[in-house]
Scaffold this active site. Structure first.
Site, mmCIF file in Angstrom:
data_model
loop_
_atom_site.group_PDB
_atom_site.id
_atom_site.type_symbol
_atom_site.label_atom_id
_atom_site.label_comp_id
_atom_site.label_asym_id
_atom_site.label_seq_id
_atom_site.Cartn_x
_atom_site.Cartn_y
_atom_site.Cartn_z
ATOM 1 N N VAL A 110 -7.502 25.739 49.763
ATOM 2 C CA VAL A 110 -6.629 24.839 50.323
ATOM 3 C C VAL A 110 -6.501 23.736 49.249
ATOM 4 O O VAL A 110 -7.162 23.453 48.617
ATOM 5 C CB VAL A 110 -6.962 24.096 51.633
ATOM 6 C CG1 VAL A 110 -6.143 23.162 52.046
ATOM 7 C CG2 VAL A 110 -7.473 24.871 52.639
ATOM 8 N N CYS A 111 -5.171 23.626 48.418
ATOM 9 C CA CYS A 111 -5.090 22.879 47.212
ATOM 10 C C CYS A 111 -4.059 22.105 46.976
ATOM 11 O O CYS A 111 -2.966 22.407 47.795
ATOM 12 C CB CYS A 111 -5.364 23.691 45.976
ATOM 13 S SG CYS A 111 -5.860 25.413 46.557
ATOM 14 N N THR A 112 -3.669 21.166 45.887
ATOM 15 C CA THR A 112 -2.684 20.749 45.498
ATOM 16 C C THR A 112 -2.543 21.215 44.184
ATOM 17 O O THR A 112 -3.189 21.026 43.163
ATOM 18 C CB THR A 112 -2.427 19.073 45.697
ATOM 19 O OG1 THR A 112 -2.726 18.838 47.167
ATOM 20 C CG2 THR A 112 -1.250 18.464 45.284
#
Ligand SMILES: *[C@@H]1O[C@H](CO)[C@@H](O)[C@H](O)[C@H]1NC(C)=O
Ligand SMILES: *[C@@H]1O[C@H](CO)[C@@H](O)[C@H](O)[C@H]1NC(C)=O
Ligand SMILES: *[C@@H]1O[C@H](CO)[C@@H](O)[C@H](O)[C@H]1NC(C)=O
Ligand SMILES: *[C@@H]1O[C@H](CO)[C@@H](O)[C@H](O)[C@H]1NC(C)=O
Length: 386
Positions: free
Chosen positions: A132-134
């Site tokens: 899960v990331c940006t």
């Protein structure tokens, strides 16, 4: 995956709304103690020998993380039975079913870390989920690109009530390493990896392109793909093998884009790709078979100088209690195009909830010069999520 989604909704239900965004300023450079160490991977060696130093150096930490994974898999119903049966079988035919050079690399990883081959395979499968990331690619007024990302990992895998930490994320941080993949003594590409994983989640090919991968939640996606793979269907690629092949062998931004968009994979994903020429940046939204959408930076009306991707399709609203997109965009716009560079983008990636308790590292990449930095991240209480 359904249980996971339900668990997530349960978490959401008990979480209060977040306070307004305060864009962080002047967080760069971070504490030098958080700098990630470098290892060299020599692609001229036989695959079995390439990971020797990494495996010997980080074997105990890989074992520690695997134990956390296993606790989780045991709670995971019938899918877990399949994976464990697979891991416990002798896997004698693995080298016939994984493409070159991955079978050899995983065998070498097993030999030098002391983990059995099935465990190494399990370790590599897990990154197809839970990332899960940006990711951000931004172009400054002179056409210089910065590609940056936070990698958040371990949601739902072992909440430690006493310490208020995610056990897997804690176990993961000691595994973060930078890699310099070389041929003939020269850098082909660089990446930041978890020791034990042979795919690529974040990488830079100097003067050609930069790439990051973000998880795309999908009720069926990865679950079905990986079950099919375990049952013997080898027609689909592991995401990590595709990204690794692209980093190693794609010859241009366009070549990378076509491969990332058009190769059938085990699980859906977002690929965030940056280039070197003006306007070369795109978000590729992948279903297992092919791209659903390729969103070019130049077509974004209110900010044609950057792309930002979290874990939701750009044409949909993010889940309202996991909205890292709105604060990310707010701080990018507040930063302005004039300030594009490692310091200002590091600030954006240091702003909660873009930075959160699951964030294992922040990576900063400049494709033109090949400059590559990464830092281990911690988020002090109070910090989202939970
Ligand atoms: C945007 O930047 C200005 C000054 O640079 C600052 O005063 C303001 O608080 C910032 N906005 C947010 C949301 O942080
Ligand atoms: C919780 O924190 C304490 C002290 O920092 C540490 O000794 C303990 O190992 C931690 N527990 C887990 C499960 O990580
Ligand atoms: C890249 O291409 C070379 C030469 O064709 C090949 O030996 C190598 O295995 C490829 N790398 C990957 C990761 O597929
Ligand atoms: C994917 O393949 C199709 C059909 O061959 C092609 O039209 C399309 O341009 C490719 N996508 C990308 C992003 O290259």
């Amino acid at each position: 995956m359904r249980e996971i989604v339900l668990l997530f909704l349960a978490f959401v239900a008990v979480t209060q709304a977040q306070s307004p965004v305060q864009c962080v300023k002047n967080a760069y450079p971070p504490d030098p103690k958080t700098k990630v160490p470098w290892f060299t991977i020599n692609l001229d060696l036989p695959p079995e020998e390439r990971w020797k130093e990494v495996a010997q150096n980080r074997g105990a930490q890989i074992r520690n993380l695997l134990n956390e994974f296993k606790k989780f898999v045991l709670d995971w119903g019938s899918f877990a039975d399949k994976i464990i049966a697979f891991v416990d079988s002798d896997l004698g035919s693995l080298d016939k079913t994984l493409p070159y050079p991955f079978a050899g690399e995983l065998q070498g990883m097993s030999k030098y870390s002391g983990l059995n081959l099935g465990e190494v395979v399990l370790f590599n499968i897990f990154y197809e989920f839970f990332t899960v990331c940006t990711s951000i690619v931004a172009e400054d007024p002179n056409g210089n690109f910065v590609h940056a990302r936070n990698l958040d990992f371990g949601l739902f895998i072992g909440w430690d009530v006493k310490n208020k930490t995610w056990q897997v994320t804690e176990a993961l941080r000691p595994l973060v390493i930078n890699l310099d993949f070389q041929r003939g003594g020269k850098t082909v590409f660089k990446s930041v990896n978890f020791a034990g994983y042979v795919g690529i989640l974040t990488g830079l090919r100097p003067s050609l392109f930069s790439l990051s991968m973000n998880e795309r939640f999908n009720l069926d996606g990865g679950y079905i793909g990986i079950l099919k793979w375990l049952m013997g269907d080898r027609s689909e690629q592991w995401m990590g093998f595709l990204t690794r092949s692209v980093m190693e062998n794609a010859t241009s931004y366009e070549d990378a884009k076509t491969q990332l968009a058009n190769t059938t994979m085990l699980a859906p994903a977002y690929f965030i790709l940056g280039g070197v020429q003006s306007a070369q940046a795109a978000i590729i939204t992948r279903a297992r078979e092919k791209a659903l959408d390729v969103w070019e930076m130049s077509t974004i009306t209110d900010h044609p100088w950057y792309v930002l991707q979290t874990n939701y399709d750009h044409w949909e609203k993010p889940l309202f209690l996991d909205d890292r997109r709105t604060p990310g965009n707010q701080c990018m716009k507040n930063m302005t195009r004039q300030s594009v560079g490692f310091p200002a983008i590091f600030d954006v990636l240091s702003t909660e909830p873009v930075l959160n308790k699951l964030t294992a590292y922040t990576a900063l990449m400049e494709v033109k010069t090949g400059k590559f930095e990464s830092y281990i991240r911690y988020c002090k209480d109070p910090c989202f999520p939970w």
